[in-house]
Write an enzyme that holds these catalytic residues in place. Structure first.
Site, PDB file in Angstrom:
ATOM      1  N   LYS A   1      70.007 -55.748  33.870  1.00 50.94           N
ATOM      2  CA  LYS A   1      71.090 -56.711  33.601  1.00 50.94           C
ATOM      3  C   LYS A   1      70.884 -57.538  32.332  1.00 50.94           C
ATOM      4  O   LYS A   1      71.853 -57.910  31.695  1.00 50.94           O
ATOM      5  CB  LYS A   1      71.309 -57.623  34.802  1.00 50.94           C
ATOM      6  CG  LYS A   1      70.183 -58.598  35.064  1.00 50.94           C
ATOM      7  CD  LYS A   1      70.365 -59.314  36.388  1.00 50.94           C
ATOM      8  CE  LYS A   1      69.273 -60.350  36.566  1.00 50.94           C
ATOM      9  NZ  LYS A   1      69.026 -60.700  37.954  1.00 50.94           N
TER      10      LYS A   1
ATOM     11  N   ARG B   1      69.501 -69.219  47.331  1.00 60.25           N
ATOM     12  CA  ARG B   1      70.579 -68.583  46.582  1.00 60.25           C
ATOM     13  C   ARG B   1      71.248 -67.648  47.582  1.00 60.25           C
ATOM     14  O   ARG B   1      71.756 -68.122  48.590  1.00 60.25           O
ATOM     15  CB  ARG B   1      70.054 -67.886  45.312  1.00 60.25           C
ATOM     16  CG  ARG B   1      71.164 -67.714  44.272  1.00 60.25           C
ATOM     17  CD  ARG B   1      70.684 -67.057  42.978  1.00 60.25           C
ATOM     18  NE  ARG B   1      70.319 -65.658  43.164  1.00 60.25           N
ATOM     19  CZ  ARG B   1      69.857 -64.861  42.190  1.00 60.25           C
ATOM     20  NH1 ARG B   1      69.673 -65.345  40.958  1.00 60.25           N
ATOM     21  NH2 ARG B   1      69.561 -63.600  42.425  1.00 60.25           N
TER      22      ARG B   1
HETATM   23  C1  LIG Z   1      67.826 -60.621  38.290  1.00 63.66           C
HETATM   24  C2  LIG Z   1      67.456 -60.137  39.622  1.00 63.66           C
HETATM   25  C3  LIG Z   1      66.298 -59.356  39.775  1.00 63.66           C
HETATM   26  C4  LIG Z   1      65.338 -59.075  38.641  1.00 63.66           C
HETATM   27  O1  LIG Z   1      64.687 -60.266  38.298  1.00 63.66           O
HETATM   28  P1  LIG Z   1      63.509 -60.290  37.204  1.00 63.66           P
HETATM   29  O2  LIG Z   1      62.933 -61.653  37.326  1.00 63.66           O
HETATM   30  O3  LIG Z   1      64.153 -60.042  35.897  1.00 63.66           O
HETATM   31  O4  LIG Z   1      62.551 -59.229  37.594  1.00 63.66           O
HETATM   32  C5  LIG Z   1      66.026 -58.867  41.044  1.00 63.66           C
HETATM   33  N1  LIG Z   1      66.830 -59.116  42.087  1.00 63.66           N
HETATM   34  C6  LIG Z   1      67.951 -59.866  41.962  1.00 63.66           C
HETATM   35  C7  LIG Z   1      68.799 -60.083  43.172  1.00 63.66           C
HETATM   36  C8  LIG Z   1      68.297 -60.395  40.736  1.00 63.66           C
HETATM   37  O5  LIG Z   1      69.407 -61.137  40.636  1.00 63.66           O
END
Ligand SMILES: *Cc1c(COP(=O)(O)O)cnc(C)c1O
Length: 356
Positions: free
Chosen positions: A36, A131
């Site tokens: 992302k 969250r």
């Molecule tokens: C962004 C996100 C991740 C990845 O997080 P990082 O800290 O970049 O590894 C994993 N799970 C969810 C639900 C996220 O929103």
């Protein structure tokens, strides 16, 4: 070359993915590469896959759609709960999504029936970071609701910690997740194949624990892309921290007083530290600003200090270096700077080729 630009070393991303996959495999934990922060860039996704990630995850269905269009061929997970208004496109482009709302799962089911598909669902559980997540006492009901939906397959449970409140993933909350998996399996007589324990913030726990319990997957973005542990904002030993480099061009270079003069009110952007020092500084202006990158997340080379930024300018104290107009300066990036640069249409993305 065009500036500003983001130089992206795909070999380093592949190496980081490979190391994390290799370190976690002995614990029985697979890696989902999270794209992302890179707007679903196909080159980055491909580098992660070459590094051995088992699937790709993104929070935005548009990014997964872009990866499909670019013929990236792997399991794709939507790792943010689908919008009700997007359930059709989610079923069309994601093999699996994380969910917390029965009404969304019901619409995913209808979309899956209409498209003649099966859609896999992971229920996210609230473990304290506040969250996304089904409260533990509502989990049984959520499982029951999910199981009765046609063309929906409940494949597992997941959790996400640290992102919102900084709650650290640890043995206690990961064992709580494992316990919930066991009890759901017992109560409903089903097998849950996917137990996705969290994100890059889980690495400290995952790499040090002797007992990962039922956790068998992590969704990793920042650690693969930036070699960084977000929980402590530390480089992870053995990983590249410089897969991304931000490059901007100098448009003014002059010796100026270190202190502004005149009546001081508000500047265009908050959060600036007041200028320190007296006398003169060598000041350089870069043709890049908040519209291109998060100035607070840039790491300049030694001897150079970022004094501030507005929408279209960055102001630097270049210390002893005599920097000329037209020169290019390079910076490391944190996650926030990376996301901004990747999403800015003004920043060219320049990829190195992957050497298999
Ligand atoms: C962004 C996100 C991740 C990845 O997080 P990082 O800290 O970049 O590894 C994993 N799970 C969810 C639900 C996220 O929103």
């Amino acid at each position: 070359m065009v500036a500003p630009r983001l130089e992206i070393d795909l070999d380093k991303i592949r190496d980081n993915a490979r190391h994390l996959v290799d370190w976690l495999a002995p614990k029985g934990i697979s890696v989902t590469g999270v794209t992302k922060a890179t707007l679903g860039a196909a080159g980055v996704a491909d580098a992660m896959l070459r590094g051995g990630v088992q699937s790709l995850g993104d929070a935005r269905i548009e990014n997964l759609e872009a990866l499909r269009t670019a013929s990236i061929d792997t399991q794709m997970w939507l790792i943010r709960s689908p919008m009700l208004s997007q359930t059709n496109v989610v079923v069309a482009n994601a093999d699996q999504s994380v969910n917390t709302e029965p009404s969304v799962i019901e619409r995913l089911s209808r979309a899956a029936i209409a498209q003649g598909k099966e859609h896999a669902v992971v229920l996210m559980v609230e473990l304290g970071d506040l969250r996304e997540g089904v409260p533990v006492h509502e989990l049984s009901d959520a499982v029951r609701e999910t199981l009765r939906r046609p063309n929906i397959k409940l494949v597992g449970l997941g959790a996400n910690l640290a992102c919102q409140s900084g709650v650290s993933p640890d043995q206690r909350n990961m064992m709580e997740l494992s316990g919930l998996v066991d009890s759901v399996e017992r109560e409903f007589g089903i097998v849950l194949d996917v137990v996705t324990g969290g994100n890059s913030a889980n690495l400290d726990w995952a790499l040090s624990t002797d007992d990962p319990g039922r956790v068998n997957n992590l969704r990793l973005g920042e650690s693969i892309l930036l070699g960084c542990d977000p929980l402590h904002r530390r480089a992870i030993p053995g990983l590249h921290v410089d897969a991304f480099t931000f490059v901007a061009e100098v448009i003014e270079a002059k010796v100026k007083p270190s202190q502004p003069w005149g009546e001081i009110a508000n500047a265009a952007f908050d959060g600036l530290k007041p200028r320190t020092g007296s006398g003169n500084v060598r000041q350089a202006l870069l043709a890049a600003g908040h519209q291109d990158v998060d100035p607070d997340g840039l790491v300049p080379s030694t001897g150079i200090r970022i004094l501030g930024g507005s929408s279209d300018h960055l102001v630097l104290d270049t210390g002893c270096s005599d920097i000329l107009v037209g020169a290019e300066l390079k910076f490391g990036l944190n996650y926030s700077a990376l996301v901004r640069a990747m999403t800015s249409p003004f920043v060219q993305k320049v990829y190195s080729t992957v050497h298999a």
